[in-house]
Every structure is written in C-alpha cells, then in structure tokens.
Design a protein around this motif. Structure first.
Motif, PDB file in Angstrom:
ATOM      1  N   MET A   1       0.836  -1.176   0.000  1.00 22.68           N
ATOM      2  CA  MET A   1       0.000   0.000   0.000  1.00 22.68           C
ATOM      3  C   MET A   1       0.881   1.238   0.000  1.00 22.68           C
ATOM      4  O   MET A   1       1.872   1.308   0.709  1.00 22.68           O
ATOM      5  CB  MET A   1      -0.884  -0.011   1.246  1.00 22.68           C
ATOM      6  CG  MET A   1      -1.783   1.176   1.345  1.00 22.68           C
ATOM      7  SD  MET A   1      -2.875   0.989   2.754  1.00 22.68           S
ATOM      8  CE  MET A   1      -2.859   2.624   3.361  1.00 22.68           C
ATOM      9  N   SER A   2       0.555   2.205  -0.807  1.00 21.41           N
ATOM     10  CA  SER A   2       1.288   3.464  -0.806  1.00 21.41           C
ATOM     11  C   SER A   2       0.309   4.607  -0.573  1.00 21.41           C
ATOM     12  O   SER A   2      -0.894   4.479  -0.784  1.00 21.41           O
ATOM     13  CB  SER A   2       2.041   3.653  -2.122  1.00 21.41           C
ATOM     14  OG  SER A   2       1.124   3.806  -3.182  1.00 21.41           O
ATOM     15  N   LEU A   3       0.853   5.726  -0.141  1.00 21.10           N
ATOM     16  CA  LEU A   3       0.039   6.876   0.224  1.00 21.10           C
ATOM     17  C   LEU A   3       0.703   8.112  -0.358  1.00 21.10           C
ATOM     18  O   LEU A   3       1.864   8.389  -0.034  1.00 21.10           O
ATOM     19  CB  LEU A   3       0.016   6.954   1.757  1.00 21.10           C
ATOM     20  CG  LEU A   3      -1.066   7.694   2.482  1.00 21.10           C
ATOM     21  CD1 LEU A   3      -2.423   7.050   2.244  1.00 21.10           C
ATOM     22  CD2 LEU A   3      -0.772   7.699   3.974  1.00 21.10           C
ATOM     23  N   ASN A   4       0.010   8.831  -1.227  1.00 17.04           N
ATOM     24  CA  ASN A   4       0.596  10.064  -1.744  1.00 17.04           C
ATOM     25  C   ASN A   4       0.300  11.202  -0.774  1.00 17.04           C
ATOM     26  O   ASN A   4      -0.415  11.031   0.216  1.00 17.04           O
ATOM     27  CB  ASN A   4       0.137  10.367  -3.175  1.00 17.04           C
ATOM     28  CG  ASN A   4      -1.340  10.674  -3.266  1.00 17.04           C
ATOM     29  OD1 ASN A   4      -1.947  11.212  -2.348  1.00 17.04           O
ATOM     30  ND2 ASN A   4      -1.932  10.318  -4.399  1.00 17.04           N
ATOM     31  N   LYS A   5       0.844  12.389  -1.052  1.00 19.48           N
ATOM     32  CA  LYS A   5       0.696  13.502  -0.114  1.00 19.48           C
ATOM     33  C   LYS A   5      -0.768  13.884   0.091  1.00 19.48           C
ATOM     34  O   LYS A   5      -1.201  14.127   1.225  1.00 19.48           O
ATOM     35  CB  LYS A   5       1.489  14.721  -0.581  1.00 19.48           C
ATOM     36  CG  LYS A   5       1.409  15.853   0.421  1.00 19.48           C
ATOM     37  CD  LYS A   5       2.147  17.092  -0.035  1.00 19.48           C
ATOM     38  CE  LYS A   5       1.908  18.209   0.969  1.00 19.48           C
ATOM     39  NZ  LYS A   5       2.308  19.495   0.479  1.00 19.48           N
ATOM     40  N   THR A   6      -1.543  13.931  -0.970  1.00 16.37           N
ATOM     41  CA  THR A   6      -2.956  14.304  -0.863  1.00 16.37           C
ATOM     42  C   THR A   6      -3.703  13.337   0.039  1.00 16.37           C
ATOM     43  O   THR A   6      -4.496  13.743   0.893  1.00 16.37           O
ATOM     44  CB  THR A   6      -3.598  14.344  -2.257  1.00 16.37           C
ATOM     45  OG1 THR A   6      -2.870  15.260  -3.080  1.00 16.37           O
ATOM     46  CG2 THR A   6      -5.050  14.773  -2.185  1.00 16.37           C
ATOM     47  N   GLU A   7      -3.442  12.042  -0.125  1.00 14.64           N
ATOM     48  CA  GLU A   7      -4.091  11.027   0.698  1.00 14.64           C
ATOM     49  C   GLU A   7      -3.628  11.119   2.154  1.00 14.64           C
ATOM     50  O   GLU A   7      -4.417  10.961   3.075  1.00 14.64           O
ATOM     51  CB  GLU A   7      -3.811   9.635   0.136  1.00 14.64           C
ATOM     52  CG  GLU A   7      -4.431   9.401  -1.230  1.00 14.64           C
ATOM     53  CD  GLU A   7      -3.870   8.186  -1.946  1.00 14.64           C
ATOM     54  OE1 GLU A   7      -4.568   7.683  -2.852  1.00 14.64           O
ATOM     55  OE2 GLU A   7      -2.752   7.728  -1.625  1.00 14.64           O
ATOM     56  N   LEU A   8      -2.334  11.391   2.340  1.00 12.28           N
ATOM     57  CA  LEU A   8      -1.795  11.545   3.688  1.00 12.28           C
ATOM     58  C   LEU A   8      -2.430  12.738   4.395  1.00 12.28           C
ATOM     59  O   LEU A   8      -2.844  12.639   5.554  1.00 12.28           O
ATOM     60  CB  LEU A   8      -0.275  11.710   3.649  1.00 12.28           C
ATOM     61  CG  LEU A   8       0.420  11.937   4.994  1.00 12.28           C
ATOM     62  CD1 LEU A   8       0.208  10.753   5.925  1.00 12.28           C
ATOM     63  CD2 LEU A   8       1.909  12.197   4.765  1.00 12.28           C
ATOM     64  N   VAL A   9      -2.534  13.854   3.694  1.00 12.17           N
ATOM     65  CA  VAL A   9      -3.157  15.054   4.262  1.00 12.17           C
ATOM     66  C   VAL A   9      -4.599  14.756   4.663  1.00 12.17           C
ATOM     67  O   VAL A   9      -5.040  15.093   5.769  1.00 12.17           O
ATOM     68  CB  VAL A   9      -3.083  16.244   3.278  1.00 12.17           C
ATOM     69  CG1 VAL A   9      -3.995  17.374   3.718  1.00 12.17           C
ATOM     70  CG2 VAL A   9      -1.645  16.735   3.140  1.00 12.17           C
ATOM     71  N   ALA A  10      -5.348  14.121   3.788  1.00 10.86           N
ATOM     72  CA  ALA A  10      -6.750  13.804   4.077  1.00 10.86           C
ATOM     73  C   ALA A  10      -6.872  12.869   5.279  1.00 10.86           C
ATOM     74  O   ALA A  10      -7.743  13.060   6.139  1.00 10.86           O
ATOM     75  CB  ALA A  10      -7.412  13.177   2.855  1.00 10.86           C
ATOM     76  N   LYS A  11      -6.005  11.875   5.360  1.00 13.01           N
ATOM     77  CA  LYS A  11      -6.062  10.913   6.456  1.00 13.01           C
ATOM     78  C   LYS A  11      -5.720  11.574   7.790  1.00 13.01           C
ATOM     79  O   LYS A  11      -6.412  11.369   8.792  1.00 13.01           O
ATOM     80  CB  LYS A  11      -5.109   9.746   6.177  1.00 13.01           C
ATOM     81  CG  LYS A  11      -5.240   8.616   7.142  1.00 13.01           C
ATOM     82  CD  LYS A  11      -4.482   7.394   6.654  1.00 13.01           C
ATOM     83  CE  LYS A  11      -4.782   6.232   7.568  1.00 13.01           C
ATOM     84  NZ  LYS A  11      -4.467   4.962   6.991  1.00 13.01           N
ATOM     85  N   VAL A  12      -4.656  12.376   7.813  1.00 13.20           N
ATOM     86  CA  VAL A  12      -4.268  13.057   9.047  1.00 13.20           C
ATOM     87  C   VAL A  12      -5.348  14.052   9.468  1.00 13.20           C
ATOM     88  O   VAL A  12      -5.687  14.162  10.646  1.00 13.20           O
ATOM     89  CB  VAL A  12      -2.893  13.749   8.899  1.00 13.20           C
ATOM     90  CG1 VAL A  12      -2.587  14.628  10.096  1.00 13.20           C
ATOM     91  CG2 VAL A  12      -1.792  12.713   8.714  1.00 13.20           C
ATOM     92  N   ALA A  13      -5.920  14.777   8.496  1.00 17.10           N
ATOM     93  CA  ALA A  13      -6.985  15.735   8.802  1.00 17.10           C
ATOM     94  C   ALA A  13      -8.190  15.020   9.421  1.00 17.10           C
ATOM     95  O   ALA A  13      -8.767  15.491  10.403  1.00 17.10           O
ATOM     96  CB  ALA A  13      -7.398  16.491   7.546  1.00 17.10           C
ATOM     97  N   ALA A  14      -8.546  13.872   8.884  1.00 13.04           N
ATOM     98  CA  ALA A  14      -9.683  13.114   9.406  1.00 13.04           C
ATOM     99  C   ALA A  14      -9.412  12.593  10.815  1.00 13.04           C
ATOM    100  O   ALA A  14     -10.296  12.600  11.666  1.00 13.04           O
ATOM    101  CB  ALA A  14     -10.009  11.952   8.470  1.00 13.04           C
ATOM    102  N   GLU A  15      -8.172  12.158  11.064  1.00  9.01           N
ATOM    103  CA  GLU A  15      -7.835  11.592  12.368  1.00  9.01           C
ATOM    104  C   GLU A  15      -7.659  12.654  13.445  1.00  9.01           C
ATOM    105  O   GLU A  15      -7.845  12.365  14.624  1.00  9.01           O
ATOM    106  CB  GLU A  15      -6.578  10.730  12.254  1.00  9.01           C
ATOM    107  CG  GLU A  15      -6.807   9.450  11.480  1.00  9.01           C
ATOM    108  CD  GLU A  15      -5.582   8.548  11.422  1.00  9.01           C
ATOM    109  OE1 GLU A  15      -4.635   8.766  12.197  1.00  9.01           O
ATOM    110  OE2 GLU A  15      -5.593   7.635  10.585  1.00  9.01           O
ATOM    111  N   THR A  16      -7.273  13.875  13.054  1.00  6.59           N
ATOM    112  CA  THR A  16      -7.000  14.915  14.048  1.00  6.59           C
ATOM    113  C   THR A  16      -8.103  15.948  14.165  1.00  6.59           C
ATOM    114  O   THR A  16      -8.091  16.756  15.094  1.00  6.59           O
ATOM    115  CB  THR A  16      -5.690  15.649  13.714  1.00  6.59           C
ATOM    116  OG1 THR A  16      -5.830  16.313  12.453  1.00  6.59           O
ATOM    117  CG2 THR A  16      -4.507  14.699  13.703  1.00  6.59           C
ATOM    118  N   GLY A  17      -9.010  15.979  13.200  1.00  9.59           N
ATOM    119  CA  GLY A  17     -10.064  16.978  13.209  1.00  9.59           C
ATOM    120  C   GLY A  17      -9.609  18.345  12.713  1.00  9.59           C
ATOM    121  O   GLY A  17     -10.358  19.317  12.796  1.00  9.59           O
ATOM    122  N   GLN A  18      -8.392  18.417  12.197  1.00  4.81           N
ATOM    123  CA  GLN A  18      -7.873  19.668  11.635  1.00  4.81           C
ATOM    124  C   GLN A  18      -8.285  19.772  10.167  1.00  4.81           C
ATOM    125  O   GLN A  18      -8.603  18.771   9.533  1.00  4.81           O
ATOM    126  CB  GLN A  18      -6.332  19.705  11.733  1.00  4.81           C
ATOM    127  CG  GLN A  18      -5.807  19.638  13.151  1.00  4.81           C
ATOM    128  CD  GLN A  18      -6.200  20.863  13.951  1.00  4.81           C
ATOM    129  OE1 GLN A  18      -6.096  21.992  13.469  1.00  4.81           O
ATOM    130  NE2 GLN A  18      -6.666  20.641  15.174  1.00  4.81           N
TER     131      GLN A  18
END
Length: 71
Positions: free
Chosen positions: A1-18
């Motif tokens: 599985m790989s994660l590009n920057k856009t996907e990483l940003v979306a995932k972190v935003a969802a997990e942190t509420g930011q």
C-alpha cells in the motif's frame, strides 16, 4: 500500500479533526525542515521510525543496456 501527499493530508486531517489546509501547511513545513537540514549535511532522526541523511557514494561506470556502451 502506498500513500501520496494528498491522501496523507486527508487521512491526518480526518484523524486529528484539523482542516486539510492546516495539515498540508504543517507537512510542508516538516518536509522543508528535513530538506534544509539534510542539504546542510545534517541528519534528521525519529528513533524507531525513520531517519534522513545525505550519503556520498563512489562514482561508478554505467552501461547502456541496449548498446552496452559505457556511460
């Protein structure tokens, strides 16, 4: 599985509420700090997770696979 920057940003935003804009800005800052430190000859290390440092490698002769010519 790989994660590009856009996907990483979306995932972190969802997990942190930011917001994605906030997360993207923070990641840009992190990447800039890592790049600057490594470019200046330093090392960035987060024990047990990752490390970044520039490494000098010896020059070598390459070969064109089609022609066999040395590069």
């Amino acid at each position: 599985m790989s994660l590009n920057k856009t996907e990483l940003v979306a995932k972190v935003a969802a997990e942190t509420g930011q917001s994605q804009a906030t997360v993207s800005s923070v990641l840009d800052g992190v990447f800039a700090a890592i790049s600057e430190t490594v470019a200046d000859g330093g090392k960035v290390s987060i024990p047990g997770w990752l490390a970044f440092e520039a490494v000098d490698t010896a020059a070598r002769t390459g070969h064109n696979p089609r022609t066999g010519a040395s590069i």
